[in-house]
Every structure is written in C-alpha cells, then in structure tokens.
Scaffold this motif. Sequence first.
Motif, PDB file in Angstrom:
ATOM      1  N   TYR A 177       3.616 -13.764 -29.077  1.00 35.45           N
ATOM      2  CA  TYR A 177       3.958 -15.042 -29.710  1.00 35.45           C
ATOM      3  C   TYR A 177       3.191 -15.198 -31.025  1.00 35.45           C
ATOM      4  N   LEU A 178       1.897 -14.897 -30.968  1.00 38.05           N
ATOM      5  CA  LEU A 178       1.061 -14.992 -32.166  1.00 38.05           C
ATOM      6  C   LEU A 178       1.561 -14.050 -33.254  1.00 38.05           C
ATOM      7  N   ARG A 179       1.926 -12.850 -32.850  1.00 36.28           N
ATOM      8  CA  ARG A 179       2.403 -11.872 -33.823  1.00 36.28           C
ATOM      9  C   ARG A 179       3.680 -12.360 -34.511  1.00 36.28           C
ATOM     10  N   LEU A 180       4.576 -12.994 -33.753  1.00 39.63           N
ATOM     11  CA  LEU A 180       5.796 -13.533 -34.336  1.00 39.63           C
ATOM     12  C   LEU A 180       5.498 -14.671 -35.308  1.00 39.63           C
ATOM     13  N   LEU A 181       4.557 -15.525 -34.954  1.00 35.17           N
ATOM     14  CA  LEU A 181       4.229 -16.662 -35.814  1.00 35.17           C
ATOM     15  C   LEU A 181       3.567 -16.223 -37.111  1.00 35.17           C
ATOM     16  N   LEU A 182       2.730 -15.203 -37.017  1.00 41.58           N
ATOM     17  CA  LEU A 182       1.979 -14.779 -38.198  1.00 41.58           C
ATOM     18  C   LEU A 182       2.679 -13.690 -38.980  1.00 41.58           C
TER      19      LEU A 182
ATOM     20  N   TYR B 272      15.435 -23.617 -27.670  1.00 43.34           N
ATOM     21  CA  TYR B 272      15.306 -22.160 -27.685  1.00 43.34           C
ATOM     22  C   TYR B 272      14.380 -21.692 -26.563  1.00 43.34           C
ATOM     23  N   GLY B 273      13.354 -22.474 -26.287  1.00 45.25           N
ATOM     24  CA  GLY B 273      12.399 -22.109 -25.247  1.00 45.25           C
ATOM     25  C   GLY B 273      11.832 -23.345 -24.589  1.00 45.25           C
ATOM     26  N   SER B 274      11.741 -23.329 -23.267  1.00 40.57           N
ATOM     27  CA  SER B 274      11.254 -24.486 -22.511  1.00 40.57           C
ATOM     28  C   SER B 274      10.336 -23.998 -21.403  1.00 40.57           C
TER      29      SER B 274
ATOM     30  N   PHE C 136      13.178 -18.303 -33.919  1.00 38.86           N
ATOM     31  CA  PHE C 136      13.172 -19.291 -32.849  1.00 38.86           C
ATOM     32  C   PHE C 136      13.631 -18.667 -31.532  1.00 38.86           C
ATOM     33  N   HIS C 137      14.628 -17.804 -31.605  1.00 40.54           N
ATOM     34  CA  HIS C 137      15.121 -17.146 -30.391  1.00 40.54           C
ATOM     35  C   HIS C 137      14.038 -16.293 -29.753  1.00 40.54           C
ATOM     36  N   ASP C 138      13.335 -15.510 -30.568  1.00 40.57           N
ATOM     37  CA  ASP C 138      12.300 -14.622 -30.033  1.00 40.57           C
ATOM     38  C   ASP C 138      11.131 -15.421 -29.451  1.00 40.57           C
ATOM     39  N   LEU C 139      10.714 -16.472 -30.160  1.00 38.24           N
ATOM     40  CA  LEU C 139       9.646 -17.327 -29.632  1.00 38.24           C
ATOM     41  C   LEU C 139      10.099 -18.010 -28.347  1.00 38.24           C
ATOM     42  N   GLY C 140      11.334 -18.498 -28.362  1.00 33.02           N
ATOM     43  CA  GLY C 140      11.865 -19.188 -27.187  1.00 33.02           C
ATOM     44  C   GLY C 140      11.945 -18.302 -25.964  1.00 33.02           C
TER      45      GLY C 140
END
Length: 531
Positions: free
Chosen positions: A409-414, A464-466, A426-430
């Motif tokens: 998750y961190l890698r996707l955000l940064l 996207y994610g819950s 958003f899909h990948d984070l979700g």
Amino acid sequence: MPRKIMSAEIDLVPEVSSLSEIYVSSDQSGRYRTLFDEFDHYYGKAPEFVSRSPGRVNLIGEHIDYCYFSVLPMAIEQDIVVLVCTNDSGTINLINSNAKFGPESFVMSAADDDNNIGNVVSIDRSLTTWTNYFKCGLLVAHQYLAIVIKRRHVAPVGMDVLVDGTVPAAAGLSSSAAFICAAALATLRANGVTTVSKEELAKMAIVSERHLGVYSGGMDQSASVFGKRDHALYVQFQPKLKCTPFKFPKTDRPLTFLIANSLVKANKHETAPVNYNLRVVEVSIAAEILAHKYSVAIPQDSGIGMGTLWGFMEAYYKEYEGAGARRGQAWDGEVVEGMRRLHTMTGLARTVFVQTDGYTAAEAAEELGMTVDELHERFLSKTPVRFEKLQLHGRAVHVYEEALRVLQYLRLLLEPGVDSDSDKLFHDLGQLMNQSHESLRGLFNCSCPELDEICAIARRTGSYGSRLTGAGFGGCSVHLVASDKVQEVKDALIENYYRVKFPGIADDALEEALVVSKPGIGSLVYTGGVP
C-alpha cells in the motif's frame, strides 16, 4: 522516491493559541465557548489551558502493531479535549461534559519510595469507568516525572478537570488512546512540564492501557500524538519508534476516505479475554512455536513478556537467510527487502501451522516441547484468556500477510507511477483494503456481520476498497471512494444499512455515523482562552 523510509525529525508537542490552527473542516468556537462556560459553572474559575488529542483511522495494517510491524493510520479532526486548572490540594476533580458519565474526585498519594515510583493513584481494572482512562494518563505521566525528570520528592499537583469528546466511544477510532494521550499531556503541563517531545508522549501513552489489562500495540497513541494535517503516517516500531508523515499522491480525482460507524459497540477492555488479549497471546505463542521449530532465540519483548512475530522474522534472517552485506543484518525499512522477507514468513507460517481449525492447549504444548502445565505457566498465566482452541494458523498468516499489504500500500502511495491514472491507483489500493478485511474476517475473526454488510454495500455502490478499522468486533469501517462517488455511497449505506438496522435513526446521528475523514493535527496544548 526512495524505497527506504526515512524517519521524520522528532519534534515537540505544539502549543497553539488559535482554534484555526487545530480545526479546518468545522468551526469549533461555539463548542469551546460552551466548555469554558461549563468549566466556570462547575469550578468558579477559568481553565488555565486545554490539552487535546485526536482519534485516528487506520488505512491498513490491523492487529499487527503489537507484533511490531508497521502501520498506516492518520489522525482525524474528532478529538478529546481536557480543560484544566491546577489546585493546591493534591486532588483530582473530574467532570465529563456528557452527563451520562458521572464525576469523580480522588486524592493522589506521594508514592515516591523505591518500590512505588510515580504511582500516585491505584487503578481498579475490574471497574468499567471512564475515569480509569484519565488515571492511566495521569499515572504514566507521573512515572515519567519521577523516573525521567527525576522529580520523585515533589508533591503531585492537583487538577480541576472538564473532559469533552467528539470521538465516538467503542467505535474503533481510538477514543481511549486519545483520552489517555490528552490526560498524560494535561498532567505534564499542570506539573510544570511545558515542553515534551511527541516521541516521549507517545511512548508513555503506549504502555498506559496495560494498567487496564489491555496489551495493545502503539498505533493508536502514535497516530494521535504525531498526527499532521493533510498527511497520513507511516508508523514503525522497530528498531525504534518512527512516525513519517506523507501526503497522498496528486491524481485527477482526490482520494477520499469515508468512515462508516456500524453502531455496534466494540469494547476491547470488557471482552479482552476472548477477543483482543486472546489475539495478543495467540500471535505470541505462534512466534514462540516458530522459534522452537527453527531453533532460534527471540527476544521476550512483547507487551506480555513473550516473543513476537517480528522477533522471529529477524532471528530467522540472522540465522538462515541473507548473503553478503545483508547476512545477519536487521531489516532497515527498505520496502522491497521487507516485502521479500514477509513473503518468506508467510510461507513458513503456512508450513508450520497445518491445523487450520486450531490447536488445543495440549497440542500447542507439544509443538513447543513442553507440558501443558509449563504452557500455562509461561504463556497463559500472564493475562487472562479463554479459548477452546488457539487459532495459530490464522493469526500468524494474517499478521505476516497484513504487514506485507502495508508495504504494498505504501509503495503504491509513494510510487504511483507516471502512467498511472486515478482509476488504476484506486483499484490497486482498494484491492489491498478488501484483502485486509477478508483476512480480518476469515483469519483473525475480528469482524462482525454488520461490518461485513457495510463493506459489501459500499463496494457495490462505488467504494474501491472497504475494510474494518481498529480492533474490530464492531466499531467503524473505512472506505476508499472517489470524491464524485462519496454521496452515492453514503446514500446507499443510509438506505440499505442504517434505516434498516436502526429504524427512526435521527439525521444528526447519521451525520456522526458517516464522516469523510481528513487527516488532522495531533496532540497539542491550547492556550488561547475563550474564542
């Protein structure tokens, strides 16, 4: 962006004189004026200062902080405020603005002998009372004053206190941690400590709930203390506490996190022996079994004096893995290396814990090469727990996979990638958030039907994610929603969950139950007086 996360500079808990430095989403001046009037009504004088700590929402990384793995929370604007005026009687007078919480007064003891340093008050953990949380903050603050600042023979200063909170209780948003942080900060300030580092405040608050018999990790307190406006936090616990703030990536549609309260109370203190504390014991026993299987020694440094799954990972890599310069070295926070190690750990956990339906005490003892009596003496007598079988497979696999999801998750955000549009990001984070919820539901068994239903409704409508956020067993959920879909998701939850489960629910209760979360500022002292 470098994949090794660097520590943010440790700074001091701020002092502010304007409410605009604290709140962005709402005007809180009316609330503060009312509280100042109430304080004058009860005590006949004005407060000298206000200590304040916020709640938090955890984006991902649940039930892994007490295993010393990193998490990704953010502070929210909802908070606990403590209005204080000192007195010279050594008495603590506690009043809550909510009339359903009764007042209490008690006199502190000197408690400065060698065997009782800083213990100015006793806490009866058998009683479920709101004032016990204040006592936790008071106690750890006085222990800090006695041990760290060496003020052992100075009489504790009395306080007249009014408490008010906007963090819903038992909702998974860390109202208890916010209260304890605010109480500890108030105690330090009242006793003349006007500068304290965020690291010091967080560390003393992290151990405070153990006085209530709950062996939590440090995420809640760290997020409350270190919170930064418009930033999430990457919180690391090993090899030392580090909180690194970071902003979300800029996309064509802003990331929005919607908090939905299930309105199912989740009191981790009252249910600790079968819920929260049992999970803490189970992951520790899992770590000890892994260490026994692979003949490595692990430090007994968990909150209950046992080993941790982090400790096993480090010991395993020191003994069996690594090459060249990395052999025998601790993980330094580099994301790709961390992901590699956690993949390995997940595989080991699945290989060792083959009984997916759980282990009896006798079976766990056999795995450890000891008798059942030895198992109880070493692992089950330190904190009361109740179980039929220890769910070692599910707990260990969840912890290692959830720690891996945090890094992903961190890698996707940064590093969202130059070519990444918001939909893909958003899909990948979700997906990671959805996987987290399914793991918490299926492997850690800390969800509930209401949380599962909320997540399903939100996903069908556009989330996207819950996932559940906090300890679970009720409380809140967090949802990643595109900004243009927020109202649609809220409307679906109101129609299909809240109006169905709670017929006649008031509009103001719905507003409190569904909140768009914005990262807020952490613990502070307000000295601006009546706004």
